[in-house]
Design a protein around this motif. Sequence first.
Motif, PDB file in Angstrom:
ATOM      1  N   UNK A 123      -7.426   4.852 -11.931  1.00 41.92           N
ATOM      2  CA  UNK A 123      -6.249   4.331 -11.811  1.00 41.92           C
ATOM      3  C   UNK A 123      -7.275   3.498  -9.934  1.00 41.92           C
ATOM      4  N   UNK A 124      -6.429   2.476  -9.483  1.00 36.02           N
ATOM      5  CA  UNK A 124      -6.774   1.827  -8.452  1.00 36.02           C
ATOM      6  C   UNK A 124      -5.122   1.961  -7.391  1.00 36.02           C
ATOM      7  N   UNK A 125      -5.634   2.446  -6.737  1.00 36.14           N
ATOM      8  CA  UNK A 125      -4.255   3.070  -5.701  1.00 36.14           C
ATOM      9  C   UNK A 125      -4.182   2.334  -4.141  1.00 36.14           C
ATOM     10  N   UNK A 126      -3.661   1.707  -3.785  1.00 34.74           N
ATOM     11  CA  UNK A 126      -3.869   1.810  -2.415  1.00 34.74           C
ATOM     12  C   UNK A 126      -3.079   3.038  -1.269  1.00 34.74           C
TER      13      UNK A 126
ATOM     14  N   UNK B 279       4.773   6.185  -1.201  1.00 36.92           N
ATOM     15  CA  UNK B 279       4.507   7.349  -1.812  1.00 36.92           C
ATOM     16  C   UNK B 279       4.582   9.375  -1.190  1.00 36.92           C
ATOM     17  N   UNK B 280       3.824   8.363   0.168  1.00 35.99           N
ATOM     18  CA  UNK B 280       2.331   9.524   1.096  1.00 35.99           C
ATOM     19  C   UNK B 280       2.407   8.683   2.354  1.00 35.99           C
TER      20      UNK B 280
ATOM     21  N   UNK C  79      -0.123   5.790   1.344  1.00 35.59           N
ATOM     22  CA  UNK C  79      -0.061   5.652  -0.184  1.00 35.59           C
ATOM     23  C   UNK C  79       1.732   4.219  -0.247  1.00 35.59           C
ATOM     24  N   UNK C  80       1.036   3.807  -1.320  1.00 35.49           N
ATOM     25  CA  UNK C  80       2.059   2.617  -1.319  1.00 35.49           C
ATOM     26  C   UNK C  80       1.243   2.386  -3.355  1.00 35.49           C
ATOM     27  N   UNK C  81       2.575   3.017  -3.979  1.00 37.79           N
ATOM     28  CA  UNK C  81       2.893   1.704  -5.205  1.00 37.79           C
ATOM     29  C   UNK C  81       3.463   0.852  -5.175  1.00 37.79           C
ATOM     30  N   UNK C  82       2.751  -0.621  -5.785  1.00 36.37           N
ATOM     31  CA  UNK C  82       3.494  -1.818  -6.612  1.00 36.37           C
ATOM     32  C   UNK C  82       4.263  -2.086  -7.129  1.00 36.37           C
TER      33      UNK C  82
END
Length: 650
Positions: free
Chosen positions: A5-8, A548-549, A640-643
């Motif tokens: 996973x590549x998460x921002x 989320x963070x 941290x964000x999730x699209x």
Amino acid sequence: MRPSLVISAFSLVLVSSTGAARSPQEAVAEVIPVVQSKRTTAAEPVQRPPRFRGGPTSFTNNTAITITDCPNPCPASGQAASLYPSPIAVSGLTGVVENVSVTINGYSHAFPADTDFLLVSPSGRKSVLMSDFGAGSPGVSNINITMDDYGPRPIPSTVTGNTGVPFVTGTYRPANSGTTDQFPAPAPAAPYTYTLSAFNGEDPNGTWNLYVIDDANLDGGSISGGWTISFDNRPTPPAAGDILITEFRTRGAGTTPPASDGSADEFIEIYNNTDQSITIIDAIPGADPTSPTGAGWRFAGAQGATETTFLVLPQTLSTAGPLALPPRGHFLISTQPTTPSPAGNTYSLATYPTGTGITASGSANVSLNPASAAVGFFPDDVGLAVFSTANALTANRLDSVGYSSVTNADYKEGTGLGPAAGITTAGQHSWVRRLAGGVPQDTGNNLADFVLVDTTGGTLDGVAAVLGAPGPERGPTMTAYTTTSAPLDRFTTIPAELLDPGATSISAPNLVRDMTPVTNGALGTVKIRRKFTNNTGLPIVALRYRVYKIPTRTGGTVPAGQADLRVLNSPTQTITLTDTTTVTAQALTLQTPAAQALGGGLNSSLAEGVITTTAPLANGASTYVEFNLGVETDGAYRFHVVAEGLTVPP
């Protein structure tokens, strides 16, 4: 195992207004993407392999059927097709029906929504499989459609929300609109059921009849290859961990009058933690949805050791076919009293998020009408559990979360939440499941897995709440995929990259530190800019970014050395890259309700409003955005964000 996973994720130390770094080590920290390894940790759910069914036993009547156009005026019972009914004799099968599907071979019609299909079993059970759905002009030509309660998507409708959804060869869940369908004799009269699971539990042997009519003037069609009926084992039912409770509250802000305590302002959000569609059908093979008790899932609340309230979510809430949770999708139950007492004591988040045409009212219009709207449906000190049966069977418990006072093991996991009496303060708050590497955390310990968020970031009933907001998410419905549904989590298919690959992650234009004070940014702002690319394979019709963070106010204070950041709106703007070319960063808007006077925080979401049903983000296309963070206190942080993107189903 889940692929990489590549998460921002961003990690940087903010310098103070004097420009002094906090430490040499912190001063050289870079803003870098975090790559989640393939290793599954204890905090991450194990990804189960795809579910496969054994080969079906099929029977076919290949006689062609002409779908004769209904005359003008068209009678209420419509125009019978040339073969009416079309029979199939089934023999030699043992046991009872567990799963049955119907395939229409070589289906053509200029306006498919005019065609109605009624299936009648040897014992006389009768179910409408498709009526008033299937879209309209320009119609379909020689497609093969399989109708199965476990299909990945519903038959497309003609409503605005499904504009652009093609009706092509494939497998679909049955779909129908309304209860007024009539079929001319010799078809049996209404009432009808509206799922293929209505045939569960009966002997499959005997003659099955398919009745086909056209119920509107101007268009006709044909079924060149007849039809096929198939019998099979039911798919493996969901197991614990496949479905998670991801957000809930037992009271909220309430509305007018001012004395409202918000005790009816409740919701429960569940999440499909798999990459397969999960149909809300009783996990017990042979369960009969036509019986008085029906079949479905049980949502139950307990106090102490005793279940005190429950509701059974049936496999179909209307005639619109079986309910299903799409992969990585949500389902929302909200309390919406129709005649609340005191007046106005209602669910306050139905219009979240505003500005996108997407709501957070109960999924599929689920509304709970508690016996007393003044106290709500679930008690404050509740233990919540979801069962994949209509009965509270331990073996079929999917997930649970409860306060520390709950002693029934089915209604709490590990250490319960505090306080024992529950959160009794009215306000815009909720319990949110933490994310680990962008996926819901499920360690089996409620206290470790959930965090309390609140728009004040204060202390509620002794619990330090993190500044943030409730963000209930609903899933797509049978009748509208894009106007009353919520974006799906897209962990790997909407990846983030630096806005300017020619610059480092901590230099302009990828990151800009502005010392100008703003509201909810006494020490200015930090602007993080990124490029997101649509790799879903489909057009995205709504896109947002969920936090989320973030380090921010917790229990009214900020831990020493930690930054206090607030999520703010960002404008549409032209940004010059290091190679002198320019890009347009689209505006992001903090989604409400709830109103977030102190700025956004944990679980807050930002909408990219330029992406809509009429202006989708094409597959392979990219978009540029700026995360504008107000700085109330400087210090180290990770952001941290999730699209989350909503795509029109294929």
